[in-house]
Design a protein around this motif. Structure first.
Motif, PDB file in Angstrom:
ATOM      1  N   GLU A 182       0.821  -1.208   0.000  1.00  0.00           N
ATOM      2  CA  GLU A 182       0.000   0.000   0.000  1.00  0.00           C
ATOM      3  C   GLU A 182       0.861   1.266   0.000  1.00  0.00           C
ATOM      4  O   GLU A 182       0.513   2.257  -0.638  1.00  0.00           O
ATOM      5  N   LEU A 183       1.990   1.237   0.694  1.00  0.00           N
ATOM      6  CA  LEU A 183       2.899   2.386   0.686  1.00  0.00           C
ATOM      7  C   LEU A 183       3.427   2.636  -0.719  1.00  0.00           C
ATOM      8  O   LEU A 183       3.464   3.779  -1.191  1.00  0.00           O
ATOM      9  N   GLU A 184       3.817   1.566  -1.400  1.00  0.00           N
ATOM     10  CA  GLU A 184       4.328   1.714  -2.763  1.00  0.00           C
ATOM     11  C   GLU A 184       3.239   2.244  -3.702  1.00  0.00           C
ATOM     12  O   GLU A 184       3.518   3.053  -4.595  1.00  0.00           O
ATOM     13  N   GLU A 219       7.344   7.507  -3.513  1.00  0.00           N
ATOM     14  CA  GLU A 219       8.604   8.182  -3.203  1.00  0.00           C
ATOM     15  C   GLU A 219       9.103   7.825  -1.800  1.00  0.00           C
ATOM     16  O   GLU A 219      10.315   7.728  -1.566  1.00  0.00           O
ATOM     17  N   ILE A 220       8.189   7.600  -0.860  1.00  0.00           N
ATOM     18  CA  ILE A 220       8.589   7.154   0.481  1.00  0.00           C
ATOM     19  C   ILE A 220       9.094   5.717   0.401  1.00  0.00           C
ATOM     20  O   ILE A 220      10.139   5.382   0.963  1.00  0.00           O
ATOM     21  N   SER A 249      16.275  11.233   2.724  1.00  0.00           N
ATOM     22  CA  SER A 249      15.697  11.731   1.469  1.00  0.00           C
ATOM     23  C   SER A 249      14.202  11.400   1.354  1.00  0.00           C
ATOM     24  O   SER A 249      13.524  11.897   0.459  1.00  0.00           O
ATOM     25  N   SER A 250      13.697  10.594   2.273  1.00  0.00           N
ATOM     26  CA  SER A 250      12.274  10.229   2.245  1.00  0.00           C
ATOM     27  C   SER A 250      11.411  11.416   2.648  1.00  0.00           C
ATOM     28  O   SER A 250      11.709  12.108   3.624  1.00  0.00           O
ATOM     29  N   PRO A 251      10.323  11.640   1.914  1.00  0.00           N
ATOM     30  CA  PRO A 251       9.375  12.669   2.371  1.00  0.00           C
ATOM     31  C   PRO A 251       8.829  12.295   3.749  1.00  0.00           C
ATOM     32  O   PRO A 251       8.687  11.110   4.068  1.00  0.00           O
TER      33      PRO A 251
END
Length: 182
Positions: free
Chosen positions: A109-111, A116-117, A144-146
């Motif tokens: 679900e994150l992908e 970008e995270i 670098s992760s939002p």
């Protein structure tokens, strides 16, 4: 990535600044949520409110789903009048910020919703190094992760979120006055 049963643990995500005084009720509720997580749901725990609190976000429950409910909506911290309406309706819970889900489902679900995270975290993990008893991820890659919460990044977007009511004498220690109360 596909996970085998042994490689696909369930995560119970908890904040460090909460107090749960009824550990038995807490443990029982977590146990009741496990089948939902095993079935591919992303579980959040909704605190059964004891007062019309304006300092918490709320979750409006939908239709029954196993030992929980589908989520109709997440709502931000309300005014006193609206908080009272939420309490009177008996359909709202305080948003605890606690979650239970299988790793594979969360990453999927994150992908989907925040690629970008997912990409930044995956890059950070791909370059881990062992340091004694520690596993260190790449600091620059991870930085670098939002920055976004699980609620905003995934829970408010997925169709697989459910809320399980929790009555365990919970308190969010977000201020000196709430710490004093505990």
């Amino acid at each position: 990535a596909a996970f085998s049963a042994e490689e696909d643990p369930m995560l119970l995500v908890l904040a460090a600044d909460h107090v749960i005084q009824d550990e038995g009720a807490f443990t029982k509720t977590i146990g009741e949520a496990i089948p939902l997580a095993n079935a591919g749901h992303l579980v959040t725990f909704g605190i059964v409110p004891t007062e019309p609190h304006t300092g918490y976000g709320y979750i409006k429950r939908g239709k029954p789903q196993g030992n929980g409910y589908t989520i109709e909506e997440f709502v931000e911290k309300p005014s006193a009048d609206i908080a009272q309406q939420y309490i009177s309706s008996d359909c709202y819970y305080w948003n605890s910020g606690m979650f239970l889900f299988k790793v594979s489902k969360y990453l999927e679900e994150l992908e989907k919703f925040r690629p970008e995270i997912h990409k930044a975290c995956k890059a950070a993990v791909m370059s881990v190094r062992k340091d004694g008893d520690f596993i260190r991820i790449d600091k620059d890659q991870f930085a670098s992760s939002p920055s976004d919460s699980i609620d905003y990044a995934v829970m408010e977007n997925t169709s697989d979120a459910v809320v399980v009511p929790l009555e365990a004498n919970w308190s969010d220690i977000g201020s000196w006055s709430s710490l004093w109360d505990v």
